[in-house]
Enzyme design. Structure first.
Site, PDB file in Angstrom:
ATOM      1  N   THR A 129       0.847  -1.126   0.055  1.00  0.00           N
ATOM      2  CA  THR A 129       0.011  -0.060  -0.082  1.00  0.00           C
ATOM      3  C   THR A 129       0.908   1.317  -0.072  1.00  0.00           C
ATOM      4  O   THR A 129       2.218   1.066   0.256  1.00  0.00           O
ATOM      5  CB  THR A 129      -0.810  -0.182   1.134  1.00  0.00           C
ATOM      6  OG1 THR A 129      -1.759  -1.213   1.165  1.00  0.00           O
ATOM      7  CG2 THR A 129      -1.592   1.133   1.623  1.00  0.00           C
ATOM      8  N   GLY A 162      -9.968  -3.565   2.172  1.00  0.00           N
ATOM      9  CA  GLY A 162      -9.091  -3.508   3.238  1.00  0.00           C
ATOM     10  C   GLY A 162      -9.173  -2.400   3.968  1.00  0.00           C
ATOM     11  O   GLY A 162     -10.186  -1.722   3.834  1.00  0.00           O
ATOM     12  N   ASP A 163      -8.233  -2.077   4.877  1.00  0.00           N
ATOM     13  CA  ASP A 163      -8.092  -1.046   5.599  1.00  0.00           C
ATOM     14  C   ASP A 163      -7.761   0.171   5.144  1.00  0.00           C
ATOM     15  O   ASP A 163      -8.256   1.435   5.614  1.00  0.00           O
ATOM     16  CB  ASP A 163      -6.985  -1.115   6.895  1.00  0.00           C
ATOM     17  CG  ASP A 163      -5.682  -1.206   6.256  1.00  0.00           C
ATOM     18  OD1 ASP A 163      -5.391  -1.979   5.360  1.00  0.00           O
ATOM     19  OD2 ASP A 163      -4.804  -0.634   6.911  1.00  0.00           O
ATOM     20  N   THR A 194       0.137   0.293   6.549  1.00  0.00           N
ATOM     21  CA  THR A 194       0.250  -0.852   5.457  1.00  0.00           C
ATOM     22  C   THR A 194       0.254  -2.161   6.083  1.00  0.00           C
ATOM     23  O   THR A 194       1.223  -2.230   7.169  1.00  0.00           O
ATOM     24  CB  THR A 194       1.473  -0.437   4.598  1.00  0.00           C
ATOM     25  OG1 THR A 194       1.636  -1.616   3.610  1.00  0.00           O
ATOM     26  CG2 THR A 194       2.657  -0.248   5.334  1.00  0.00           C
ATOM     27  N   GLY A 195      -0.268  -3.098   5.567  1.00  0.00           N
ATOM     28  CA  GLY A 195      -0.060  -4.544   6.297  1.00  0.00           C
ATOM     29  C   GLY A 195      -1.269  -5.466   6.125  1.00  0.00           C
ATOM     30  O   GLY A 195      -1.921  -5.024   5.213  1.00  0.00           O
TER      31      GLY A 195
END
Lengths: 315, 315
Positions: free
Chosen positions: B178, B208-209, B229-230
């Site tokens: 990201t 996602g987030d 990011t992850g």
């Protein structure tokens, strides 16, 4: 053993006695009572908080009085775009769907995401495909139709351009709520669920707080389960549901203090109106709202349900 | 006057010296340095934090090295579904888009949502229509194509079914990050922005987030700006970005303590890997990550940029 309890809401907004006929009021009271009782029965039989909030929200979606599932509001284009979210306070697992039009009970699809996918949020066609793979039969959006919501869209289109006028704040008159449930089971587990049709006359593609973990829905056995209803965008920017948990966990506030801080101070500071239902890990219940009314109810296992619509009233 | 500063990331994951050729490493270092420098120049000229993070993320989207915009990863169906989010810490206004395939720079669409709509999150076709109305010319998804990402999809399809296997955890090997930026301007304003192509071989419709306020992106002048990011799902369930703000605001933790708590304790407790970049209202910078590497850089106005890829290394 924990004293199990469930609380539900059917949306908050400009709900006043003047607007609601005695007959209509009775319909709401009856529906709220029946759904609380169903949740109480499930918890009394040893059911989990996750099952209780799933079933309560499924019943709210099935009831045409409320803006979720059958009876959901229309978008500007005359379509339905539904959102739902569920969180298990025991595992912190969560599932949500947004922008779906062919799933009868979005909360059941959210539950499938929680249980059978490594993801938290699925949107649109991808969410619908997943739900179908999981055994939820696709439906025609016609089943969500109610004359009242259609009339509300015509009225919103004719009189209220604010939802589509990007320079103006969202007109609260075009909001007709959201549904939700929170529960604590005998085993000490918390869970929360939220489902909505969004805002009447909303721009297609708009997603509010309901399917967003921490905004419209949050549960953690360590502190609290929360479901929100109101001006969705403000609940998103303030992370209203998680903020209550953080105020309790890091700030040492009680459930009452944390929910009051968020609903009566932090949301209004950004012109946010609405309310929350919340149950903490000790079984305390809070149902605060800063709008004229909120359809709501709660019941401890073994007690009669308590339901209300307006301010300063529990019947 | 505040000492202005910008920090950026280009994703975290299993990035080791053994995997990255010296030539490729140099490309990353050069790209990160140039983007930090562009942000520094903008801030030095009196630009706002909001403008600096918008421009930095736009440049990261344009760079094929990173998984956002051009160079974004492919879904299982061989399509691109892009997400982005931006938040202004001064006003707490936010804008996000998710699941878009025809917008060259999703961060510019998110900025349009922030500035020209009463909404926070728009998804799919509705988001694309809004972006076009706002003057962002639609593009063919072909422009996002890079051979490397296509090869990654073929490899993921052939070898790694975990993203599609709902009984297995998400395989971190299918994650390629990201991008994001956080900044503090001379006027004391914080801002954050995040953009992503998601996960290689992801289920279409998975979000996602990155486009979720409080999960992958958060900014508040009162405390901190964060971009994450992850493992997106874990950042969503822990509200990683807002949690850092809450730990500082309610828990009294420093930027360093709050980011360490989230990245090194709370995320790993739920098998979450990745990192964050964060700047607090006093201009402190933290770039912690719990994975092998994170493409990252930062620079105070007037200083040389500092960039890094692996652990224990800033070059």
């Amino acid at each position: 053993m924990t004293k199990a309890v469930i609380a539900i809401h059917g949306g908050a907004g400009a709900i006043t006695r003047a607007q609601l006929s005695p007959e209509k009021e009775l319909l709401y009271i009856k529906a709220l009572s029946e759904i609380v009782e169903a949740g109480q029965a499930l918890l009394e039989a040893g059911g989990t908080a996750l099952d209780a909030v799933t079933e309560a929200v499924r019943m709210l979606e099935e009831c045409p009085l409320f803006n979720a599932g059958i009876g959901a509001v229309f978008t500007h284009d005359g379509t339905h775009e539904l959102d739902a979210c569920i969180m298990d306070g025991n595992t912190l697992e969560a599932g949500a769907v947004a922008g779906v039009s062919h799933i009868r009970n979005p909360i059941l699809a959210a539950r499938k995401v929680l249980e059978h996918s490594p993801h938290v949020l699925l949107i649109g066609k991808g969410a619908e495909n997943f739900a179908e793979q999981q055994g939820l039969e696709p439906v025609s959006p016609d089943i969500f139709f109610t004359q009242q919501r259609w009339d509300q869209l015509q009225s919103a289109r004719a009189n209220q351009q604010t939802v589509l006028d990007h320079d103006e704040p969202i007109n609260p008159g075009t909001k007709f709520g959201t549904v939700g449930a929170v529960a604590l089971d005998k085993h000490g587990n918390l869970a929360a669920a939220t489902s909505t049709g969004g805002m009447t006359n909303k721009m297609p593609g708009r997603v509010g707080d309901s399917p967003i973990i921490g905004a419209g829905c949050y549960a953690n056995n360590a502190n609290v389960a929360v479901s929100c209803t109101g001006t969705g965008e403000v609940f998103m920017k303030t992370l209203a549901a998680y903020d209550i948990a953080a105020l309790m966990e890091y700030g040492g506030l009680s459930l009452h203090q944390a929910t009051e801080r968020v609903v009566m101070e932090k949301l209004p500071a950004l012109q946010g109106s609405g309310g929350v239902i919340a149950i903490d890990s000790e079984g305390n219940v809070a149902l605060p709202f800063n709008s004229e009314g909120m359809y709501r109810g709660y019941g401890y296992v073994g007690d009669a349900p308590s339901v209300g619509i307006y301010q300063s009233q529990e019947s």
